[in-house]
Design a protein around this motif. Structure first.
Motif, PDB file in Angstrom:
ATOM      1  N   LYS A 176      38.796  43.992  87.747  1.00  0.00           N
ATOM      2  CA  LYS A 176      37.435  43.963  87.222  1.00  0.00           C
ATOM      3  C   LYS A 176      36.889  42.543  87.152  1.00  0.00           C
ATOM      4  CE  LYS A 176      38.283  47.951  84.205  1.00  0.00           C
ATOM      5  NZ  LYS A 176      38.349  48.438  82.807  1.00  0.00           N
ATOM      6  N   VAL A 198      47.133  48.509  76.236  1.00  0.00           N
ATOM      7  CA  VAL A 198      46.060  49.369  76.749  1.00  0.00           C
ATOM      8  C   VAL A 198      45.875  50.588  75.851  1.00  0.00           C
ATOM      9  CG1 VAL A 198      45.330  50.816  78.678  1.00  0.00           C
ATOM     10  CG2 VAL A 198      46.432  48.613  79.124  1.00  0.00           C
ATOM     11  N   GLY A 199      44.626  50.792  75.419  1.00  0.00           N
ATOM     12  CA  GLY A 199      44.277  51.970  74.640  1.00  0.00           C
ATOM     13  C   GLY A 199      44.576  51.892  73.152  1.00  0.00           C
ATOM     14  N   SER A 214      46.048  40.297  74.025  1.00  0.00           N
ATOM     15  CA  SER A 214      46.209  41.641  74.573  1.00  0.00           C
ATOM     16  C   SER A 214      47.168  42.414  73.676  1.00  0.00           C
ATOM     17  CB  SER A 214      46.765  41.563  75.994  1.00  0.00           C
ATOM     18  OG  SER A 214      46.932  42.846  76.529  1.00  0.00           O
ATOM     19  N   THR A 252      42.077  45.483  74.762  1.00  0.00           N
ATOM     20  CA  THR A 252      42.703  46.804  74.769  1.00  0.00           C
ATOM     21  C   THR A 252      42.613  47.488  76.131  1.00  0.00           C
ATOM     22  OG1 THR A 252      40.648  47.855  74.023  1.00  0.00           O
ATOM     23  CG2 THR A 252      42.194  47.137  72.317  1.00  0.00           C
ATOM     24  N   GLU A 253      42.125  46.764  77.129  1.00  0.00           N
ATOM     25  CA  GLU A 253      42.075  47.280  78.497  1.00  0.00           C
ATOM     26  C   GLU A 253      42.906  46.381  79.395  1.00  0.00           C
ATOM     27  OE1 GLU A 253      38.030  47.485  79.698  1.00  0.00           O
ATOM     28  OE2 GLU A 253      37.585  49.257  78.503  1.00  0.00           O
ATOM     29  N   TRP A 254      43.345  46.952  80.535  1.00  0.00           N
ATOM     30  CA  TRP A 254      44.067  46.132  81.495  1.00  0.00           C
ATOM     31  C   TRP A 254      43.135  45.081  82.082  1.00  0.00           C
ATOM     32  CZ3 TRP A 254      43.729  44.670  86.572  1.00  0.00           C
ATOM     33  CH2 TRP A 254      44.855  44.019  87.106  1.00  0.00           C
TER      34      TRP A 254
END
Length: 400
Positions: free
Chosen positions: A206, A260-261, A257, A278-280
């Motif tokens: 991203k 994730v999730g 970090s 909380t996202e990659w």
């Protein structure tokens, strides 16, 4: 050339092989991955064909008893013994049989395996093709003196003769993405070669526009405990809480970090200069933006930290992490702070040193130059082409 890549289930394990796989594709070769079904989506995200083979160790009773229980108890020595039992035991044999089933139709010319994945080696020897190992974080636990006897027992199970070569696990090559100064004497030098690592590309990488909006008058501290540790909060949450406490009191911009999730509210309220991720996110990009990297010490994270020249605070918890943390401290690129010493105060003190003492930044930059001085991954592809060609010529001579 058709290259089959084999690894244990785990994103970081697969990521170890991706730079070479993608370079081989760029060079016009056909590439596929054979791994546990759980790695299908990950393989596809890198643009690679996938075949299910082997299984997830976390769900295998043999490996759970050998590895998971010592891990839960915090017994590092028993954990390492259990890891070697799994690497050189029934899981390798099961993976080899699955890989052979894949190879019957796919017909590889070469198998490239993660250093701790022995199913690919056994399959390659059954097929009569070369095999290459890419050193992972625990490959240092598998010198020839450890691997030779158990591998011969596994060969017998597949109807193969015993191999007297005491370096049979690595005879065609052992590859490291780190320069010699970062591996020390961990790996057998006879076929060891060092190459320059590159960052793999994922189709779901991203854009991170918020990076450009970070404060320009404060250092950036990036912290991560990898992809596996968040699933073991009884080991990792103490470290995360201590890191968040430390960066909350520092004059910095902190990117932490937490997995994730996960719900950020688990960690309470944080000040505005601390961002919980909380996202990659592509870690290699964050490392280029960071002044200090706080890491659990997983092999992929250490490699990427050394490659980016980012001073590191390593908080090892288990597995290969203590060994990697020692190497970072030995080369002067960072500080080794084992998890059992981690508190808000000790992390604050270590980060203060990393942010203010120039020696860490200078040594990290010097190690980065050593990484950059290694031959590029494209050279490795060329070297593998030569290996396969020589092997094919030898086979033709034997037949004639």
């Amino acid at each position: 050339m058709r290259i089959l890549f084999t690894a244990h289930a785990g994103k970081s394990h697969l990521r170890l092989l991706i730079p070479l796989a993608q370079a081989a594709v760029r060079a016009g070769h056909t590439v596929a991955v054979a791994d546990d079904e759980s790695m299908r989506e990950e393989s596809v995200s890198y643009g690679l064909e996938f075949f299910p083979a082997g299984f997830d160790w976390a769900k295998d009773p043999f490996c759970v008893e050998a590895i998971a229980l010592p891990l839960f108890r915090g017994d590092q020595e028993a954990y390492e013994d259990g890891l070697v039992e799994c690497v050189l035991g029934p899981p390798a044999l099961a993976a080899a049989r699955d890989i052979l089933a894949v190879a019957a139709d796919w017909k590889p010319d070469l198998i490239v395996r993660e250093g701790e994945e022995m199913g690919g080696l056994l399959a390659a020897e059954s097929l009569g093709i070369p095999h290459i190992a890419v050193a992972g974080g625990s490959t240092h636990l598998l010198p020839p003196a450890v691997t030779n006897g158990p591998l011969n027992a596994l060969r017998a199970e597949l109807g193969l003769p015993a191999d007297p070569d005491d370096n049979s696990a690595y005879r065609h090559g052992l590859i490291s993405w780190l320069p010699a100064e970062c591996t020390g004497d961990d790996l057998d030098p006879r076929t060891l070669r060092h190459y320059r690592q590159t960052a793999p590309y994922r189709s779901d990488d991203k854009a991170l526009p918020w990076l450009a909006e970070l404060a320009d008058d404060k250092p950036v501290v990036y912290a991560s405990i990898g992809t596996m540790a968040p699933s073991m909060p009884w080991k990792s949450d103490e470290v995360l809480h201590a890191v968040i406490e430390a960066v909350s009191g520092l004059e910095c911009t902190a990117l932490v970090s937490i997995g994730v999730g996960r719900d950020p509210e688990e960690f309470g309220e944080v000040p505005a200069h601390v961002r919980l991720l909380t996202e990659w996110v592509p870690q290699d990009v964050l490392l280029e933006a960071a002044d200090v990297f706080v890491t659990h010490g997983g092999h992929s994270s250490i490699r990427e930290g050394l490659r980016s020249g980012t001073p590191m605070l390593v908080t090892p918890m288990y597995d290969d992490q203590p060994n990697s943390a020692e190497h970072v401290a030995d080369v002067g690129s960072g500080i080794n702070l084992p998890a059992y010493w981690v508190t808000g105060e000790t992390v604050t003190e270590a980060l203060g040193r990393l942010l203010t003492e120039p020696a860490f930044r200078l040594r990290a930059a010097a190690v980065r130059r050593s990484v950059l001085a290694c031959p590029p991954v494209e050279q490795l592809v060329t070297d593998l082409e030569e290996l396969v060609a020589v092997h094919a010529a030898q086979e033709e001579t034997c037949v004639s």
